[in-house]
Design a protein around this motif. Structure first.
Motif, short mmCIF file in Angstrom:
data_model
loop_
_atom_site.label_atom_id
_atom_site.label_comp_id
_atom_site.label_asym_id
_atom_site.label_seq_id
_atom_site.Cartn_x
_atom_site.Cartn_y
_atom_site.Cartn_z
N UNK A 74 1.29 -1.34 0.14
CA UNK A 74 -0.03 -0.19 0.10
C UNK A 74 0.89 0.95 -0.20
N UNK A 75 2.10 1.27 0.93
CA UNK A 75 2.78 2.17 0.74
C UNK A 75 3.77 3.02 -0.55
N UNK A 76 3.77 1.61 -0.82
CA UNK A 76 4.55 1.63 -2.37
C UNK A 76 3.57 2.00 -3.45
N UNK A 77 1.87 1.91 -3.51
CA UNK A 77 1.39 2.08 -4.42
C UNK A 77 1.08 3.77 -3.66
N UNK A 78 0.87 3.65 -2.90
CA UNK A 78 0.38 5.87 -2.06
C UNK A 78 1.54 6.83 -3.01
N UNK A 79 3.12 5.96 -2.84
CA UNK A 79 4.07 6.91 -3.69
C UNK A 79 4.17 6.77 -4.72
N UNK A 80 3.95 5.63 -4.84
CA UNK A 80 3.53 6.24 -6.98
C UNK A 80 2.67 6.68 -7.74
N UNK A 81 1.15 6.72 -6.63
CA UNK A 81 0.50 7.71 -6.82
C UNK A 81 0.66 8.52 -6.69
N UNK A 82 1.23 9.04 -5.80
CA UNK A 82 1.69 10.58 -5.72
C UNK A 82 2.37 10.67 -7.31
N UNK A 87 3.20 13.81 -11.71
CA UNK A 87 3.73 13.91 -13.43
C UNK A 87 5.53 13.17 -12.51
N UNK A 88 5.95 13.23 -11.56
CA UNK A 88 7.60 12.89 -11.64
C UNK A 88 7.48 11.21 -11.65
#
Length: 88
Positions: A74-82, A87-88
């Motif tokens: 979840x944490x990795x997904x949240x970071x990737x979503x941010x 757009x980074x």
């Protein structure tokens, strides 16, 4: 009930997550946790109950997400979503 989604596109991400054999979230689908985190990260949501999210996930499949930490996913997904949102 076991997850029936096709998570083949994120198997590389799942392979890099830490193992988790116990505690809250045991046997939950880490790939679904990743996808939910990414969804919330994309909208920059700060208001969610991680425990309720983990509890609502289906059981894991026998692929790379098996026995992986749904919390880390979840944490990795949240970071990737941010990252997606900015757009980074």
């Amino acid at each position: 009930m076991a997850c029936t989604k096709d998570h083949s596109a994120i198997q590389g991400i799942m392979a890099n997550l830490p193992m988790d054999q116990g505690g809250r979230g045991r046997h939950k689908c880490a790939a679904c946790a990743y996808e939910k985190g990414r969804e919330l990260g994309r909208i920059l949501s700060e208001h969610f109950d991680i425990g309720a999210i983990i509890d609502s996930l289906p059981d894991s499949q026998a692929q790379e997400q098996r026995h992986k930490s749904p919390h880390a996913a979840f944490a990795q997904g949240y970071l990737d979503g941010v990252r997606d949102a900015y757009g980074i």
